[in-house]
Design an enzyme around this catalytic site. Structure first.
Site, PDB file in Angstrom:
ATOM      1  N   TYR A 161      10.829  12.155 -58.093  1.00 48.61           N
ATOM      2  CA  TYR A 161       9.049  12.691 -58.130  1.00 48.61           C
ATOM      3  C   TYR A 161       9.114  13.975 -57.809  1.00 48.61           C
ATOM      4  O   TYR A 161       9.743  14.551 -57.006  1.00 48.61           O
ATOM      5  CB  TYR A 161       8.505  11.687 -57.100  1.00 48.61           C
ATOM      6  CG  TYR A 161       7.016  12.058 -56.962  1.00 48.61           C
ATOM      7  CD1 TYR A 161       6.156  11.263 -57.843  1.00 48.61           C
ATOM      8  CD2 TYR A 161       6.406  12.893 -56.215  1.00 48.61           C
ATOM      9  CE1 TYR A 161       4.862  11.660 -57.999  1.00 48.61           C
ATOM     10  CE2 TYR A 161       5.062  13.207 -56.319  1.00 48.61           C
ATOM     11  CZ  TYR A 161       4.251  12.620 -57.066  1.00 48.61           C
ATOM     12  OH  TYR A 161       3.047  12.903 -57.023  1.00 48.61           O
ATOM     13  N   TRP A 169       6.598  18.126 -58.752  1.00 46.68           N
ATOM     14  CA  TRP A 169       5.812  18.839 -59.470  1.00 46.68           C
ATOM     15  C   TRP A 169       6.366  19.617 -60.424  1.00 46.68           C
ATOM     16  O   TRP A 169       5.845  20.395 -61.499  1.00 46.68           O
ATOM     17  CB  TRP A 169       4.808  19.397 -58.554  1.00 46.68           C
ATOM     18  CG  TRP A 169       3.695  18.250 -58.523  1.00 46.68           C
ATOM     19  CD1 TRP A 169       3.305  17.224 -58.033  1.00 46.68           C
ATOM     20  CD2 TRP A 169       2.009  18.976 -59.163  1.00 46.68           C
ATOM     21  NE1 TRP A 169       1.876  16.851 -58.082  1.00 46.68           N
ATOM     22  CE2 TRP A 169       1.400  17.747 -58.830  1.00 46.68           C
ATOM     23  CE3 TRP A 169       1.527  19.977 -59.701  1.00 46.68           C
ATOM     24  CZ2 TRP A 169      -0.158  17.858 -58.923  1.00 46.68           C
ATOM     25  CZ3 TRP A 169       0.174  20.266 -60.038  1.00 46.68           C
ATOM     26  CH2 TRP A 169      -0.489  18.824 -59.631  1.00 46.68           C
TER      27      TRP A 169
HETATM   28  N1  LIG Z   1      -3.981  24.763 -52.904  1.00 49.91           N
HETATM   29  C1  LIG Z   1      -3.331  23.512 -53.489  1.00 49.91           C
HETATM   30  N2  LIG Z   1      -4.186  22.733 -53.911  1.00 49.91           N
HETATM   31  C2  LIG Z   1      -3.626  21.498 -54.279  1.00 49.91           C
HETATM   32  C3  LIG Z   1      -2.394  21.132 -53.919  1.00 49.91           C
HETATM   33  C4  LIG Z   1      -1.687  21.808 -53.017  1.00 49.91           C
HETATM   34  O1  LIG Z   1      -0.449  21.718 -52.688  1.00 49.91           O
HETATM   35  N3  LIG Z   1      -2.179  23.167 -52.832  1.00 49.91           N
HETATM   36  N4  LIG Z   1      -1.904  19.758 -54.178  1.00 49.91           N
HETATM   37  C5  LIG Z   1      -2.410  19.183 -55.286  1.00 49.91           C
HETATM   38  C6  LIG Z   1      -2.316  17.767 -55.368  1.00 49.91           C
HETATM   39  S1  LIG Z   1      -0.455  17.258 -55.882  1.00 49.91           S
HETATM   40  C7  LIG Z   1      -2.814  16.673 -55.093  1.00 49.91           C
HETATM   41  S2  LIG Z   1      -2.645  15.112 -55.071  1.00 49.91           S
HETATM   42  C8  LIG Z   1      -4.285  17.129 -54.708  1.00 49.91           C
HETATM   43  C9  LIG Z   1      -4.768  16.155 -53.288  1.00 49.91           C
HETATM   44  O2  LIG Z   1      -6.167  16.150 -53.196  1.00 49.91           O
HETATM   45  P1  LIG Z   1      -6.881  15.518 -52.120  1.00 49.91           P
HETATM   46  O3  LIG Z   1      -5.925  14.561 -51.550  1.00 49.91           O
HETATM   47  O4  LIG Z   1      -8.221  15.586 -52.141  1.00 49.91           O
HETATM   48  O5  LIG Z   1      -6.419  16.830 -51.096  1.00 49.91           O
HETATM   49  P2  LIG Z   1      -6.070  17.129 -49.289  1.00 49.91           P
HETATM   50  O6  LIG Z   1      -6.361  18.488 -49.203  1.00 49.91           O
HETATM   51  O7  LIG Z   1      -4.987  16.350 -49.048  1.00 49.91           O
HETATM   52  O8  LIG Z   1      -7.535  16.295 -48.745  1.00 49.91           O
HETATM   53  C10 LIG Z   1      -8.818  17.005 -48.819  1.00 49.91           C
HETATM   54  C11 LIG Z   1      -9.581  16.632 -47.608  1.00 49.91           C
HETATM   55  O9  LIG Z   1      -9.762  15.352 -47.326  1.00 49.91           O
HETATM   56  C12 LIG Z   1     -10.244  15.348 -46.038  1.00 49.91           C
HETATM   57  N5  LIG Z   1      -9.758  14.076 -45.444  1.00 49.91           N
HETATM   58  C13 LIG Z   1      -8.590  13.501 -44.654  1.00 49.91           C
HETATM   59  N6  LIG Z   1      -8.780  12.557 -44.311  1.00 49.91           N
HETATM   60  C14 LIG Z   1      -9.720  11.983 -44.415  1.00 49.91           C
HETATM   61  C15 LIG Z   1     -10.475  10.791 -44.358  1.00 49.91           C
HETATM   62  O10 LIG Z   1     -10.005   9.622 -43.618  1.00 49.91           O
HETATM   63  N7  LIG Z   1     -11.896  10.525 -44.661  1.00 49.91           N
HETATM   64  C16 LIG Z   1     -12.564  11.555 -45.284  1.00 49.91           C
HETATM   65  N8  LIG Z   1     -13.824  11.618 -45.683  1.00 49.91           N
HETATM   66  N9  LIG Z   1     -11.925  12.815 -45.357  1.00 49.91           N
HETATM   67  C17 LIG Z   1     -10.315  12.861 -45.231  1.00 49.91           C
HETATM   68  C18 LIG Z   1      -9.653  16.550 -45.301  1.00 49.91           C
HETATM   69  O11 LIG Z   1     -10.589  17.328 -44.342  1.00 49.91           O
HETATM   70  C19 LIG Z   1      -8.857  17.242 -46.522  1.00 49.91           C
HETATM   71  O12 LIG Z   1      -9.159  18.595 -46.215  1.00 49.91           O
HETATM   72  O13 LIG Z   1      -4.426  18.475 -54.291  1.00 49.91           O
HETATM   73  C20 LIG Z   1      -4.073  19.284 -55.174  1.00 49.91           C
HETATM   74  N10 LIG Z   1      -4.268  20.486 -54.941  1.00 49.91           N
HETATM   75  N1  LIG Z   2       2.146  14.394 -45.082  1.00 52.00           N
HETATM   76  C1  LIG Z   2       1.759  14.216 -46.302  1.00 52.00           C
HETATM   77  N2  LIG Z   2       2.630  14.399 -47.349  1.00 52.00           N
HETATM   78  C2  LIG Z   2       2.693  14.712 -48.522  1.00 52.00           C
HETATM   79  C3  LIG Z   2       1.180  14.630 -48.989  1.00 52.00           C
HETATM   80  C4  LIG Z   2       0.073  14.693 -47.843  1.00 52.00           C
HETATM   81  O1  LIG Z   2      -1.219  14.419 -48.190  1.00 52.00           O
HETATM   82  N3  LIG Z   2       0.452  14.503 -46.583  1.00 52.00           N
HETATM   83  N4  LIG Z   2       0.777  14.605 -50.291  1.00 52.00           N
HETATM   84  C5  LIG Z   2       1.815  14.098 -51.369  1.00 52.00           C
HETATM   85  C6  LIG Z   2       1.681  14.613 -52.659  1.00 52.00           C
HETATM   86  S1  LIG Z   2       0.117  14.364 -53.178  1.00 52.00           S
HETATM   87  C7  LIG Z   2       2.354  15.194 -53.592  1.00 52.00           C
HETATM   88  S2  LIG Z   2       2.173  15.375 -55.128  1.00 52.00           S
HETATM   89  C8  LIG Z   2       3.837  15.654 -53.061  1.00 52.00           C
HETATM   90  C9  LIG Z   2       4.564  16.740 -53.619  1.00 52.00           C
HETATM   91  O2  LIG Z   2       5.726  17.034 -53.489  1.00 52.00           O
HETATM   92  P1  LIG Z   2       6.803  17.760 -54.688  1.00 52.00           P
HETATM   93  O3  LIG Z   2       5.900  17.656 -56.042  1.00 52.00           O
HETATM   94  O4  LIG Z   2       7.903  17.274 -54.399  1.00 52.00           O
HETATM   95  O5  LIG Z   2       6.594  19.048 -53.820  1.00 52.00           O
HETATM   96  P2  LIG Z   2       6.761  20.813 -54.823  1.00 52.00           P
HETATM   97  O6  LIG Z   2       6.863  21.845 -53.607  1.00 52.00           O
HETATM   98  O7  LIG Z   2       5.727  20.934 -55.576  1.00 52.00           O
HETATM   99  O8  LIG Z   2       8.366  20.464 -55.439  1.00 52.00           O
HETATM  100  C10 LIG Z   2       8.566  20.688 -56.546  1.00 52.00           C
HETATM  101  C11 LIG Z   2       9.908  21.202 -56.595  1.00 52.00           C
HETATM  102  O9  LIG Z   2      10.356  21.661 -57.862  1.00 52.00           O
HETATM  103  C12 LIG Z   2      11.116  23.006 -57.642  1.00 52.00           C
HETATM  104  N5  LIG Z   2      10.915  23.627 -59.075  1.00 52.00           N
HETATM  105  C13 LIG Z   2       9.990  24.513 -59.555  1.00 52.00           C
HETATM  106  N6  LIG Z   2      10.258  24.755 -60.654  1.00 52.00           N
HETATM  107  C14 LIG Z   2      11.513  24.129 -61.118  1.00 52.00           C
HETATM  108  C15 LIG Z   2      12.225  24.010 -62.126  1.00 52.00           C
HETATM  109  O10 LIG Z   2      11.646  24.868 -63.420  1.00 52.00           O
HETATM  110  N7  LIG Z   2      13.423  23.496 -62.457  1.00 52.00           N
HETATM  111  C16 LIG Z   2      13.801  22.828 -61.399  1.00 52.00           C
HETATM  112  N8  LIG Z   2      14.807  21.840 -61.283  1.00 52.00           N
HETATM  113  N9  LIG Z   2      13.003  22.734 -60.149  1.00 52.00           N
HETATM  114  C17 LIG Z   2      11.995  23.484 -60.021  1.00 52.00           C
HETATM  115  C18 LIG Z   2      10.424  23.697 -56.707  1.00 52.00           C
HETATM  116  O11 LIG Z   2      11.370  24.745 -56.161  1.00 52.00           O
HETATM  117  C19 LIG Z   2      10.176  22.478 -55.479  1.00 52.00           C
HETATM  118  O12 LIG Z   2      11.199  22.278 -54.633  1.00 52.00           O
HETATM  119  O13 LIG Z   2       3.741  15.728 -51.610  1.00 52.00           O
HETATM  120  C20 LIG Z   2       3.292  14.466 -50.739  1.00 52.00           C
HETATM  121  N10 LIG Z   2       3.506  14.766 -49.386  1.00 52.00           N
HETATM  122 MO   LIG Z   3      -0.066  15.013 -55.419  1.00 54.24          MO
END
Ligand SMILES: Nc1nc2c(c(=O)[nH]1)N[C@H]1C(S)=C(S)[C@@H](COP(=O)(O)OP(=O)(O)OC[C@H]3O[C@@H](n4cnc5c(=O)[nH]c(N)nc54)[C@H](O)[C@@H]3O)O[C@H]1N2
Ligand SMILES: Nc1nc2c(c(=O)[nH]1)N[C@H]1C(S)=C(S)[C@@H](COP(=O)(O)OP(=O)(O)OC[C@H]3O[C@@H](n4cnc5c(=O)[nH]c(N)nc54)[C@H](O)[C@@H]3O)O[C@H]1N2
Ligand SMILES: [Mo]
Length: 775
Positions: free
Chosen positions: A113, A115
């Site tokens: 898993y 990104w």
């Molecule tokens: N800059 C940036 N943007 C991202 C990402 C990133 O790593 N960096 N990751 C991307 C990815 S993979 C995903 S999946 C999305 C995730 O998108 P979301 O899941 O929407 O993002 P979060 O920032 O985890 O949460 C958004 C807000 O939800 C609020 N929140 C937390 N718990 C609760 C709750 O129990 N109830 C309510 N009402 N609110 C709550 C918090 O204040 C938090 O700031 O974001 C994407 N966008």
């Molecule tokens: N506590 C907590 N944990 C969370 C979340 C949360 O809300 N709370 N959110 C979750 C969510 S929504 C998500 S989506 C996950 C995200 O978790 P990940 O998707 O695992 O996070 P990334 O840091 O985007 O990891 C991508 C990796 O790919 C590598 N990479 C970049 N380019 C390349 C390439 O060209 N080739 C190869 N081989 N590698 C490359 C980067 O160096 C990096 O290490 O985290 C989850 N974890």
């Molecule tokens: Mo995510």
């Protein structure tokens, strides 16, 4: 030579890198992006950082002892020996063959898993999965960390296509501006999250869309622990509900709609099943507890009057109920989704433009940005002959409990016995919960193979580390769902050290297994891209009669506008169903929206019964556990980067406190602990501890602290589990429920105290120094 500009795309946008003397020295926004993300500033430092993997490397203990479980895997100071590519390819081919021979292909875990990077061809997961499929298959993972509960629950409630429509065809901000009076968003509308869209957004339009909608009269209610989860220009009303209590608030809103006869009975009769079950539960007939605003007040810590008047306002105009993904990334995360759908059903506006139910606004850039109905070029992964899967959040449980059974979406599955873990384009030592437990889990397999651009914590838990090129080192093309344009990505610099494109890595390994032809189909990377583009071009002609430029003309022009972009039809995901539910039934057992699901009820899960109910989680303010760990830590998405990617970059670094992750605290909570802005603190619970720097802010509700994910995990200190501030040393591996088994990492109870004494240094960005093989 002077400075040259090269166009590129990443999940955080389309932009240009400026290159001088073979080095990326700066970035420049794409002229076509109306509101570029500041994350592009991270690229230069990350591209040339000393943590880049320069050559294939093998753990010395693995080289010496051979494959096998090793509890020392990932221990600080683990030594790596560099090898040439031929040796590396030979080791991988040999180990894959051994595992297949001795344990079968299901002993290979290729869930992988993550990104990775943008780019339609050089996509880590697609390349790895094609490679593993070619060589015999693998155990896979299902659904996402992002929104597993959406993916697993909604097909039961609105059918596969309905679930797909919710995730892929959200109304545009223009449509919201035109039709919507009120958006009630559970989980805020966090602008920094909209900078991201998987695949590489060419045009950031969320902030513009939100501003425009507000200017045209849209009212916003943000239910969220953070005030700054909405932009100021929206003038949002902030309801700082206690985290994890959204379901209670929604049930109270439903209760008012029913008691005050504001619920749309015709809609419920015609388009749903189970409305009566929800009514009986909300009014208290079922269990003697009426879910009134007064009932919800002490749970949500929102005034009953506020909830009552909100319910009336929601019924008075066109209302969109949005449930952000964070809200379901918690224990019982299915419930707020189901209750949110029930609330929208009571309002009777599902299928009307700008009304009804949505999930994803404020979670990612593509929501509100339109849909791309013709699809995008796609590298075929081939078929996986192995039918073994785990829910995505169960990596550590799978490795620690082979042969044990578990529940998942109505099935009883068994954890396979994994011998080889292969990971590329993901960072489980960033994303998974309870990292100490994950370290124990990674000690179990015989071999861990990681393909990475950088020496992440995951690479440092691998036996074989293969260096991948970055997007800036290869040609590709990119777009995200809903984009207007497919963009050319140009190779801007030479590969770092001996890094190779993943396609070439797997070609070399399959060649040693006599399977090269099966993997490449006789095409080079360049020929593949041409082939994928031409296939896609053909499809666009069939679907829209569009006459797109040839591959060469496309590359020459730097991109191509995507045909057939829909705004209007996408405005209402369930419009056809609403128009004629008999002619256009949902793909559910009843053909309707299932507010009660006999299927789910039949699973007999106490943690996810047949209709939405209030289930209080343990990682919640007011729980028994909170007496020991009184602060609720939000581990939300980082503003400064995407997850753990480019954490060493300028924009990410600018948000740290003395080089450690910032933890935001309410002034009262900081004062009660004698803490001030800038203080070094230890954040801890019974699973682990970390160091972070305090940022005091009244944008948080009291009792809540915020420590976003993604600081590179640093287990090098003996005093704390992570010296850098990765919140996943504290979080729990429990799934949302037996239904979706989604990630619950968003919430965790902790205590925070000043860290006294000498602070251990951050060593996350100090890569291992290669050692010679010990003869
Ligand atoms: N800059 C940036 N943007 C991202 C990402 C990133 O790593 N960096 N990751 C991307 C990815 S993979 C995903 S999946 C999305 C995730 O998108 P979301 O899941 O929407 O993002 P979060 O920032 O985890 O949460 C958004 C807000 O939800 C609020 N929140 C937390 N718990 C609760 C709750 O129990 N109830 C309510 N009402 N609110 C709550 C918090 O204040 C938090 O700031 O974001 C994407 N966008
Ligand atoms: N506590 C907590 N944990 C969370 C979340 C949360 O809300 N709370 N959110 C979750 C969510 S929504 C998500 S989506 C996950 C995200 O978790 P990940 O998707 O695992 O996070 P990334 O840091 O985007 O990891 C991508 C990796 O790919 C590598 N990479 C970049 N380019 C390349 C390439 O060209 N080739 C190869 N081989 N590698 C490359 C980067 O160096 C990096 O290490 O985290 C989850 N974890
Ligand atoms: Mo995510």
């Amino acid at each position: 030579m002077g400075t040259e500009a090269y166009p590129t795309s990443s999940h955080w946008g389309t932009y240009e890198v400026l290159v001088r003397d073979g080095r990326v020295v700066d970035t420049r926004p794409d002229p076509g992006d109306p509101d570029p993300s500041p994350l592009i500033a991270n690229a230069p430092a990350a591209q040339h950082h000393p943590t880049r993997v320069a050559r294939p490397a093998v753990r010395r203990r693995w080289l010496e002892n051979g494959p096998g479980p090793d509890p020392e895997r990932g221990a600080p100071g683990d030594a790596y020996v560099e090898v040439d590519w031929d040796t590396a390819a030979e080791l991988v081919a040999g180990e894959l063959k051994r595992v297949h021979r001795e344990h079968g292909a299901e002993a290979v875990f290729g869930g992988s898993y993550g990104w990775g990077s943008a780019g339609r061809f050089h996509h880590s997961q697609s390349q790895l999965h094609r490679f593993l499929n070619t060589t015999g298959g693998y155990t896979r993972s299902r659904a996402t960390y992002s929104h597993a509960a959406v993916e697993v629950l909604f097909p039961h409630l609105v059918g596969e296509q309905g679930a797909h429509a919710l995730l892929e065809r959200a109304p545009t901000w223009e449509a919201i501006a035109e039709h919507t009076d009120l958006i009630v968003s559970f989980g805020g509308l966090r602008l920094s999250n909209t900078w991201i869209a998987s695949g590489g957004r060419a045009a950031h339009t969320a902030a513009l869309g939100m501003r425009e909608a507000a200017a045209r009269g849209l009212r916003t209610v943000s239910v969220s622990p953070l005030r700054d989860d909405t932009i100021e220009e929206m003038g949002a009303e902030w309801l700082p509900a206690a985290p994890g209590t959204d379901t209670a608030a929604m049930l109270a809103l439903i209760n008012v709609l029913i008691e005050e006869d504001l619920a749309d009975r015709d809609f419920l009769d015609r388009y749903t099943v189970g409305a009566d079950v929800v009514r009986r539960y909300a009014t208290g007939e079922t269990d003697g507890v009426a879910k009134t605003p007064e009932w919800a007040e002490p749970i949500c810590e929102l005034p009953a009057d506020t909830l009552r008047s909100l319910a009336r306002r929601m019924a008075a105009g066109r209302t969109l109920v949005n449930v952000g993904w964070s809200v379901q990334r918690t224990r019982y995360g299915e419930q707020p989704l189901w209750a949110g759908l029930a609330l929208a059903a009571c309002l009777g506006q599902i299928g009307l433009p700008g009304g009804g139910f949505a999930t994803g606004y404020g979670s990612m850039g593509r929501y509100g940005g339109g849909a791309t109905p013709g699809g995008l070029p796609r590298f075929p992964k081939g078929a996986n002959p192995v039918d073994r899967r785990i829910p995505v959040s169960h990596t550590s449980e799978m490795l620690l409990r082979p042969g044990e059974e578990f529940d998942f979406d109505g099935e009883r599955l068994t954890y396979p016995d994994i011998r080889l873990v292969a990971w590329s384009g993901g960072n489980p030592f960033h994303h998974h919960q309870d990292l100490s437990r994950l370290t124990r889990a990674f000690g179990r397999p015989d071999t861990v193979l990681v393909v990475e651009t950088h020496w992440t914590a995951t690479a440092r838990h691998a036996d074989i580390v293969l260096p991948s090129t970055t997007t800036l080192e290869r040609e590709d093309m990119a777009a995200s769902q809903g984009d207007l344009r497919l963009n050319v990505m140009r190779r801007a610099v030479a590969p770092y050290g001996e890094a190779r494109d993943e396609f070439d890595i797997y070609r070399a390994v399959t060649a040693r297994m006599g399977l090269e032809k099966e993997f490449t189909e006789g095409r080079t990377a360049e020929e593949w891209m041409r082939h994928l583009y031409e296939q896609w071009r053909e499809r666009q002609r069939d679907m829209f009669g569009a006459d797109l430029p040839s591959y060469d003309a496309f590359r020459e022009a730097g991109g191509v506008d995507l045909p057939g972009r829909v705004n209007d039809e996408a405005m209402a995901a369930f419009a056809e169903f609403r128009e004629d539910p008999v002619a256009h039934p949902l793909q559910t057992p009843s053909g309707r929206i299932e507010l009660f699901s006999a299927t789910i009820a039949g699973f007999g899960y106490a943690d996810c019964p047949g209709y939405p109910i209030w289930l209080p989680g343990e990682e919640r303010l007011g729980s028994a556990r909170s007496r020991r760990w009184p602060l609720l830590l939000l581990a939300n998405q980082p503003k400064g980067r995407l997850h753990s990617q480019q954490d060493m970059g300028a924009y990410s670094a600018s948000q740290k406190v003395d080089g450690r992750a910032p933890v935001r605290m309410h002034p009262d909570d900081a004062a009660a602990r004698g803490l001030a802005d800038g203080d070094l603190v230890r954040v801890h619970n019974d699973r682990g501890s970390l160091l972070a720097g305090v940022r005091v802010s009244d944008a948080l509700r009291p009792g809540v602290a915020q420590l976003s994910t993604g600081a590179w995990y640093d287990p090098s200190s003996t005093e704390v589990t992570c010296a850098h501030g990765n919140p996943n040393v504290l979080t729990d591996v429990a799934g949302t429920s037996r239904l979706a088994q989604g990630c619950t990492g968003q919430h965790v109870l902790v205590e925070i105290e000043a860290f006294r004494g000498e602070a251990p240094p951050v060593r996350a960005f100090t890569p291992p120094v290669p050692v010679p093989p010990s003869s």
